[in-house]
Design a protein around this motif. Sequence first.
Motif, mmCIF file in Angstrom:
data_model
loop_
_atom_site.group_PDB
_atom_site.id
_atom_site.type_symbol
_atom_site.label_atom_id
_atom_site.label_comp_id
_atom_site.label_asym_id
_atom_site.label_seq_id
_atom_site.Cartn_x
_atom_site.Cartn_y
_atom_site.Cartn_z
ATOM 1 N N GLY A 214 43.384 38.069 41.964
ATOM 2 C CA GLY A 214 43.923 39.089 42.591
ATOM 3 C C GLY A 214 42.705 38.855 44.317
ATOM 4 N N LYS A 215 42.476 37.655 44.423
ATOM 5 C CA LYS A 215 41.633 37.308 45.938
ATOM 6 C C LYS A 215 42.158 37.364 46.758
ATOM 7 N N THR A 216 43.522 36.334 46.686
ATOM 8 C CA THR A 216 44.252 37.063 48.393
ATOM 9 C C THR A 216 45.071 37.663 48.219
ATOM 10 N N THR A 217 45.157 38.893 46.924
ATOM 11 C CA THR A 217 45.689 39.797 47.767
ATOM 12 C C THR A 217 45.010 41.212 47.893
ATOM 13 N N LEU A 218 43.553 40.621 47.772
ATOM 14 C CA LEU A 218 42.569 41.984 48.182
ATOM 15 C C LEU A 218 42.315 41.253 49.597
ATOM 16 N N VAL A 219 42.324 40.405 50.081
ATOM 17 C CA VAL A 219 42.293 39.598 51.505
ATOM 18 C C VAL A 219 43.027 40.426 52.159
ATOM 19 N N ASN A 220 44.320 40.407 51.517
ATOM 20 C CA ASN A 220 45.777 40.516 52.663
ATOM 21 C C ASN A 220 45.268 42.443 52.800
ATOM 22 N N ALA A 221 44.816 43.461 51.913
ATOM 23 C CA ALA A 221 44.175 44.458 51.409
ATOM 24 C C ALA A 221 42.925 44.874 53.510
ATOM 25 N N LEU A 222 42.478 43.878 52.905
ATOM 26 C CA LEU A 222 41.468 43.868 54.467
ATOM 27 C C LEU A 222 41.746 43.617 56.167
ATOM 28 N N VAL A 223 42.934 42.629 55.760
ATOM 29 C CA VAL A 223 42.789 41.912 57.567
ATOM 30 C C VAL A 223 44.868 42.971 57.568
ATOM 31 N N LEU A 227 48.362 39.414 59.550
ATOM 32 C CA LEU A 227 48.014 37.807 59.582
ATOM 33 C C LEU A 227 47.721 37.632 57.733
ATOM 34 N N ARG A 228 48.228 37.909 56.719
ATOM 35 C CA ARG A 228 48.245 37.875 55.798
ATOM 36 C C ARG A 228 48.984 36.508 54.825
ATOM 37 N N ARG A 229 48.310 36.563 53.990
ATOM 38 C CA ARG A 229 49.187 35.251 53.406
ATOM 39 C C ARG A 229 49.391 35.057 52.000
ATOM 40 N N THR A 230 50.393 34.197 51.400
ATOM 41 C CA THR A 230 51.265 34.383 50.715
ATOM 42 C C THR A 230 50.565 34.101 49.036
ATOM 43 N N THR A 231 50.707 35.612 48.052
ATOM 44 C CA THR A 231 50.161 35.233 46.810
ATOM 45 C C THR A 231 51.084 35.010 45.344
ATOM 46 N N GLY A 232 50.925 34.607 44.638
ATOM 47 C CA GLY A 232 51.039 33.717 43.136
ATOM 48 C C GLY A 232 51.104 34.799 42.189
ATOM 49 N N HIS A 233 51.783 34.456 41.469
ATOM 50 C CA HIS A 233 51.644 35.015 39.719
ATOM 51 C C HIS A 233 50.366 33.519 38.763
ATOM 52 N N VAL A 234 50.237 34.923 37.683
ATOM 53 C CA VAL A 234 49.927 34.257 36.597
ATOM 54 C C VAL A 234 50.769 33.730 35.256
ATOM 55 N N HIS A 243 48.560 27.819 42.735
ATOM 56 C CA HIS A 243 47.692 27.830 43.955
ATOM 57 C C HIS A 243 48.331 28.083 45.063
ATOM 58 N N THR A 244 48.083 29.437 46.051
ATOM 59 C CA THR A 244 48.628 29.817 47.147
ATOM 60 C C THR A 244 48.259 29.363 48.108
ATOM 61 N N THR A 245 46.810 29.359 48.660
ATOM 62 C CA THR A 245 46.163 29.431 48.922
ATOM 63 C C THR A 245 45.804 27.651 49.112
ATOM 64 N N THR A 246 45.941 26.849 49.942
ATOM 65 C CA THR A 246 46.051 25.438 49.829
ATOM 66 C C THR A 246 44.828 24.980 50.819
ATOM 67 N N SER A 247 43.747 25.896 51.762
ATOM 68 C CA SER A 247 42.562 25.467 52.929
ATOM 69 C C SER A 247 42.258 26.783 53.328
ATOM 70 N N ALA A 248 40.479 26.720 53.530
ATOM 71 C CA ALA A 248 40.231 28.134 54.022
ATOM 72 C C ALA A 248 40.763 28.476 55.533
ATOM 73 N N LEU A 249 40.991 29.837 55.466
ATOM 74 C CA LEU A 249 41.144 30.427 56.540
ATOM 75 C C LEU A 249 40.235 31.502 56.696
ATOM 76 N N ALA A 250 39.858 31.760 58.229
ATOM 77 C CA ALA A 250 38.996 32.664 58.485
ATOM 78 C C ALA A 250 39.328 33.927 58.963
ATOM 79 N N LEU A 251 39.508 35.619 58.389
ATOM 80 C CA LEU A 251 40.651 36.299 59.162
ATOM 81 C C LEU A 251 39.449 37.685 59.820
ATOM 82 N N PRO A 252 40.026 37.401 60.673
ATOM 83 C CA PRO A 252 39.047 39.616 61.386
ATOM 84 C C PRO A 252 39.792 40.805 60.259
ATOM 85 N N LEU A 253 38.379 41.540 59.570
ATOM 86 C CA LEU A 253 38.598 42.942 59.536
ATOM 87 C C LEU A 253 39.863 43.683 60.302
#
Length: 336
Positions: A214-223, A227-234, A243-253
């Motif tokens: 739930g890392k990207t899901t949490l990041v999407n709730a903060l930005v 600027l939100r990114r695509t999320t996947g499932h287990v 894997h839905t995040t393929t590269s590091a990306l800096a995003l503002p709060l």
Amino acid sequence: MRRYGKHTDEDDIRTRPNRKGNRPRTNIRPKHEDAAEGMVLTVDRGRLTCLVEGRTITAMKARELGRKAAVVGDRVSIVGDLSGQKDTLARIVRIGERSSLLRRTADDDDPYERVVVANADQLAIVTALADPEPRPRLIDRCLVAAFDGGLTPLLVMTKSDLASPDKLLELYGDLDIPYVVTSREELENGDAADRVREQLDGKITAFVGHSGVGKTTLVNALVPEDLRRTTGHVNAVTGRGRHTTTSALALPLGDGTGWVVDTPGVRSFGLAHIDPSRVINAFPDLVPGTEGCPRACSHDEPDCALDAWVAEGHARQARLYSLRRLLATRERREGD
């Protein structure tokens, strides 16, 4: 055809012009005193997206900087077209001094070092309490990398509606690591984002964790929403995330002055680049136990004083001690 002897006059020799029609090369590089300062937001196939004076521009690295010189979070000096318009390209000519550096290797035998992010203030280690199951050994490795790289760790536990966080909190409680516990319901109503944001304001925070936590899901709730990114499932069969995040990306709060760096999910976190004898300084609670160590002790020796010191009953330092042993022995266990 004209021939020349051994004692020719230099003025008598014909000089061929440069075929490319440009100036001859020189080792004297321009100082670029008028270069603008910026921050690297992401790196994609040799092109770097940078933030310069509120504008997002695309840049490439100058050749003298090396093939993989700049990473996400780097403070850089940029020249060229800084308008940020489509099809424009600037050039990075300098990389500023780094205050911290998060690194990892693919495994403990891999000599190739991968830089995850530079200049981050803290490392948010995201782990699910269930679906997928938490992996304490991976958390240990992330903690060691954070201490070694100069980052303050933050433990973020997700999916508390599926399992209790008590077991993990008992395991890491003696380390005094700040933590936040979230649930799916809290992510939906915004309560989880508000509590996490309190730990992030005014800081640059790198988020790391294996896929599906739930890392990207949490990041999407903060930005901000745009600027939100695509999320996947287990995967229900393997218990692993996609894997839905393929590269590091800096995003503002969204509502603050901080930054979050979303990184790709990891399935291993190697520590081959870390010297165990150096990392001991990152654990102040263990320093008293090294007083009886032999000279130039690597803390991976039979007569290392730390072994006896912890065995004497220093329970509070036991977890720190296990992290130190993780480095010294390079253990690889199933599920790591």
